[in-house]
Scaffold this motif. Structure first.
Motif, mmCIF file in Angstrom:
data_model
loop_
_atom_site.group_PDB
_atom_site.id
_atom_site.type_symbol
_atom_site.label_atom_id
_atom_site.label_comp_id
_atom_site.label_asym_id
_atom_site.label_seq_id
_atom_site.Cartn_x
_atom_site.Cartn_y
_atom_site.Cartn_z
ATOM 1 N N ALA A 58 14.592 48.012 47.356
ATOM 2 C CA ALA A 58 15.555 47.422 48.288
ATOM 3 C C ALA A 58 16.936 47.314 47.650
ATOM 4 O O ALA A 58 17.956 47.578 48.302
ATOM 5 C CB ALA A 58 15.068 46.044 48.734
ATOM 6 N N ALA A 59 16.990 46.941 46.383
ATOM 7 C CA ALA A 59 18.282 46.825 45.697
ATOM 8 C C ALA A 59 18.937 48.191 45.520
ATOM 9 O O ALA A 59 20.156 48.328 45.665
ATOM 10 C CB ALA A 59 18.089 46.149 44.346
ATOM 11 N N ARG A 71 18.546 50.790 47.472
ATOM 12 C CA ARG A 71 19.004 51.231 48.790
ATOM 13 C C ARG A 71 20.278 50.497 49.203
ATOM 14 O O ARG A 71 21.195 51.085 49.793
ATOM 15 C CB ARG A 71 17.901 50.998 49.821
ATOM 16 C CG ARG A 71 18.224 51.550 51.206
ATOM 17 C CD ARG A 71 17.136 51.243 52.206
ATOM 18 N NE ARG A 71 15.851 51.781 51.805
ATOM 19 C CZ ARG A 71 14.789 51.049 51.483
ATOM 20 N NH1 ARG A 71 14.869 49.711 51.537
ATOM 21 N NH2 ARG A 71 13.652 51.600 51.132
ATOM 22 N N LYS A 72 20.358 49.208 48.894
ATOM 23 C CA LYS A 72 21.505 48.405 49.311
ATOM 24 C C LYS A 72 22.764 48.764 48.529
ATOM 25 O O LYS A 72 23.856 48.859 49.114
ATOM 26 C CB LYS A 72 21.170 46.916 49.122
ATOM 27 C CG LYS A 72 22.304 45.983 49.505
ATOM 28 C CD LYS A 72 21.894 44.533 49.301
ATOM 29 C CE LYS A 72 23.032 43.585 49.677
ATOM 30 N NZ LYS A 72 22.637 42.163 49.488
ATOM 31 N N THR A 73 22.633 48.959 47.247
ATOM 32 C CA THR A 73 23.805 49.188 46.392
ATOM 33 C C THR A 73 24.141 50.656 46.186
ATOM 34 O O THR A 73 25.213 50.963 45.651
ATOM 35 C CB THR A 73 23.573 48.550 45.013
ATOM 36 O OG1 THR A 73 22.432 49.177 44.383
ATOM 37 C CG2 THR A 73 23.308 47.059 45.138
ATOM 38 N N GLN A 74 23.223 51.568 46.569
ATOM 39 C CA GLN A 74 23.418 52.988 46.319
ATOM 40 C C GLN A 74 23.587 53.257 44.820
ATOM 41 O O GLN A 74 24.372 54.107 44.405
ATOM 42 C CB GLN A 74 24.629 53.517 47.093
ATOM 43 C CG GLN A 74 24.478 53.441 48.604
ATOM 44 C CD GLN A 74 23.342 54.328 49.119
ATOM 45 O OE1 GLN A 74 23.377 55.538 48.964
ATOM 46 N NE2 GLN A 74 22.326 53.728 49.720
#
Length: 413
Positions: free
Chosen positions: A125-126, A128-131
Motif C-alpha cells: 500500500a505504501a 502504491r501510494k508514494t510511487q
C-alpha cells in the motif's frame, strides 16, 4: 514574631469592631507581651481565618487548647518528585528521536522520519501510494544509482567503507546519502543478514503499451506469478538472455517488492518490466505487434530442440504459475505449444529453470538468424562473419533488434 496557628497568622482588628475589645497599639503591645507588626498583624489576636478554624477547639486554632508557636515544620517527602503527566515518557521519546553524531557525521536512527518512511515501503500500500520502492543489497543499489532511479541511499558506517564507489556515484547523480545506525538498518532490511546498504527508488514499472512501442522481438510473459523470488529470477533471466521486456500478466506479485527486486540482482533497472491484469488484452497486444505466442506445456506438440524455425521469428513466451502451470484456455489461445525434453528421471522443471532454457533457445536462434541475414541497416547479405554491429546486438540486449528499437530504461525511469 507572628504566631501561625492551624488557620494561619493572626490579623489586627479594625477600629469598627466592638469597643469591648480595645485596640492594642504602641507601648501597650509591649505591656501585653506582644510585638508590634508593621504589616498590620498582631500576634496573640486571632484573625478571621483563625477564628473560623478555631471553633470547637480549646485555644487559638490548636486542637489541644494551646497556641502553636513558631513555623510548622514539614516532614521531608519520601515520594519521588513527579512532573506533568507523561513528561518523562515524552522526554525519553524526544531523546531517542535525536540523531546521533559520530565524528561530526549525522547518524540517522530508526525513529528518524526519513528512515520511518523508507521502512513503510516494505508494504504494498505504501509503495502504491508514494510511487516509490525500497531495494537492498549491492547489486540493486548500484543499478538503481546508475540508472538514476535512486533518490535516497541509506548506509551503515561499516558498509559505507565497502561500497564507497557506489556512494561516489550516488553523489555524482545527486542522490541523497544518509548514514544510519544498526537499529535503523534492521528496520529497513528484508533479509536475515543485511549488507547494510539500501536505496529508495522511483517507480520503474512500464505500462504494457509503452513496452509494445519498442517493437520487441523476444518477450517473457509470466502468467499469475505468485512467488516474488521467481518473479525476480525471471526478470534476471530475461535480462541475461537479451529479451526486450518482461510483461507480468494477470494477478501477479509486485515486481518491486523487496524479495522480487533483490532476486532480480539489479536487472529490474536494466530491462523494461510491466504488469497487466487483463490476460486476454495482453495476448491481443502481442499479436498486434506480430509476435508468435508460444506456450510451455509438458505435452506440447513441438519439441524445443526442433523449433529453430519457429523461434527465429519474434516470439513471446507464456510461462504459467509455479503450482498449476498455464490454464488450459491459455494454452489453447497460444499459437503453438512447446515441450522441453527431459532426458533423465526428473518429473518436471521449476518455473525459473524452464524459462531459462526456453529464452536461451530463442535468443540463440534469433542471433543465428540475424547473422545469416546480415544486419538490416547495412543492406548487404550476410557472409557468415559477424560485423561490429552484429556483435553489438549480441552483447547488448539485442535479440535481433537495433539499440534504437529497444526501449531504454534509463530515460523512462
Amino acid at each position: 514574631m507572628s504566631n501561625n496557628g492551624k488557620g494561619g497568622g493572626f490579623r489586627a482588628r479594625s477600629s469598627r469592631q466592638n469597643d469591648s475589645h480595645p485596640r492594642v497599639t504602641g507601648e501597650a503591645h509591649e505591656e501585653a507581651g506582644h510585638t508590634h507588626n508593621p504589616g498590620g498583624r498582631v500576634s496573640g489576636e486571632p484573625g478571621r481565618r483563625d477564628r473560623k478554624s478555631a471553633r470547637g477547639t480549646g485555644g487559638h486554632g490548636h486542637p489541644h487548647g494551646r497556641a502553636q508557636h513558631g513555623p510548622r515544620r514539614e516532614r521531608p517527602s519520601t515520594k519521588p518528585q513527579r512532573g506533568r503527566r507523561g513528561e518523562g515518557v515524552h522526554e525519553e521519546i524526544r531523546a531517542e528521536q535525536k540523531e546521533e553524531s559520530v565524528d561530526g557525521e549525522q547518524i540517522f536512527t530508526e525513529r528518524t522520519p526519513r528512515v520511518v518512511n523508507a521502512a513503510k515501503l516494505k508494504r504494498t500500500a505504501a509503495r502504491r501510494k508514494t510511487q516509490r520502492f525500497l531495494v537492498e543489497g549491492e547489486n540493486c543499489v548500484e543499478a538503481a544509482v546508475a540508472t538514476g532511479a535512486a533518490t535516497d541511499i541509506f548506509v551503515t558506517k561499516s558498509a559505507a567503507a565497502r561500497f564507497a564507489d557506489i556512494l561516489e556515484a550516488g553523489q555524482a547523480m545527486g542522490t541523497f546519502i544518509h548514514l544510519i545506525d544498526a537499529k535503523a538498518a534492521r528496520s529497513l532490511q528484508d533479509t536475515v543478514t543485511s549488507t547494510g546498504i539500501f536505496a529508495v527508488c522511483r517507480d520503474v514499472l512500464w505500462s504494457a503499451r509503452e513496452v509494445m512501442k519498442g517493437r520487441p522481438t523476444l518477450m517473457c510473459v509470466p502468467v499469475e506469478t505468485n512467488e516474488p523470488g521467481n518473479a525476480g529470477t525471471l526478470i534476471r533471466v530475461a535480462d541475461a538472455m537479451g529479451a526486450d521486456a518482461v510483461l507480468f500478466a494477470g494477478d501477479t506479485v509486485d515486481p518491486q517488492s523487496g524479495k522480487a527486486a533483490r532476486s532480480s540482482a539489479g536487472s529490474l533497472f536494466h530491462i523494461p518490466v510491466a504488469r497487466e491484469r487483463n490476460i486476454m488484452k495482453v495476448l491481443s497486444m502481442l499479436r498486434a505487434e506480430g509476435l508468435a505466442i508460444v506456450a510451455t506445456a509438458a505435452d506440447g506438440e513441438v519439441d524445443l530442440t526442433e523449433a529453430e524455425e519457429l523461434l527465429a521469428q519474434p516470439t513471446a513466451w507464456l510461462f504459467g504459475n509455479e503450482a498449476h502451470g498455464l490454464p488450459e484456455e491459455l494454452q489453447q489461445a497460444a499459437d503453438v505449444r512447446v515441450r522441453i525434453p527431459i532426458r533423465g528421471r526428473a518429473e518436471s522443471l521449476n518455473l525459473a529453470t524452464a524459462a531459462s532454457i526456453c529464452l536461451f533457445e530463442s535468443s540463440k536462434y534469433q542471433v543465428k538468424a540475424t547473422e545469416s541475414e546480415g544486419h538490416p541497416d547495412d543492406g548487404e547479405p550476410g557472409t557468415g562473419e559477424s560485423t561490429p554491429a552484429d556483435l553489438t546486438a549480441e552483447s547488448g540486449a539485442g535479440a535481433g533488434t537495433d539499440g534504437e528499437d529497444r526501449p531504454e530504461t534509463t530515460d523512462e525511469d
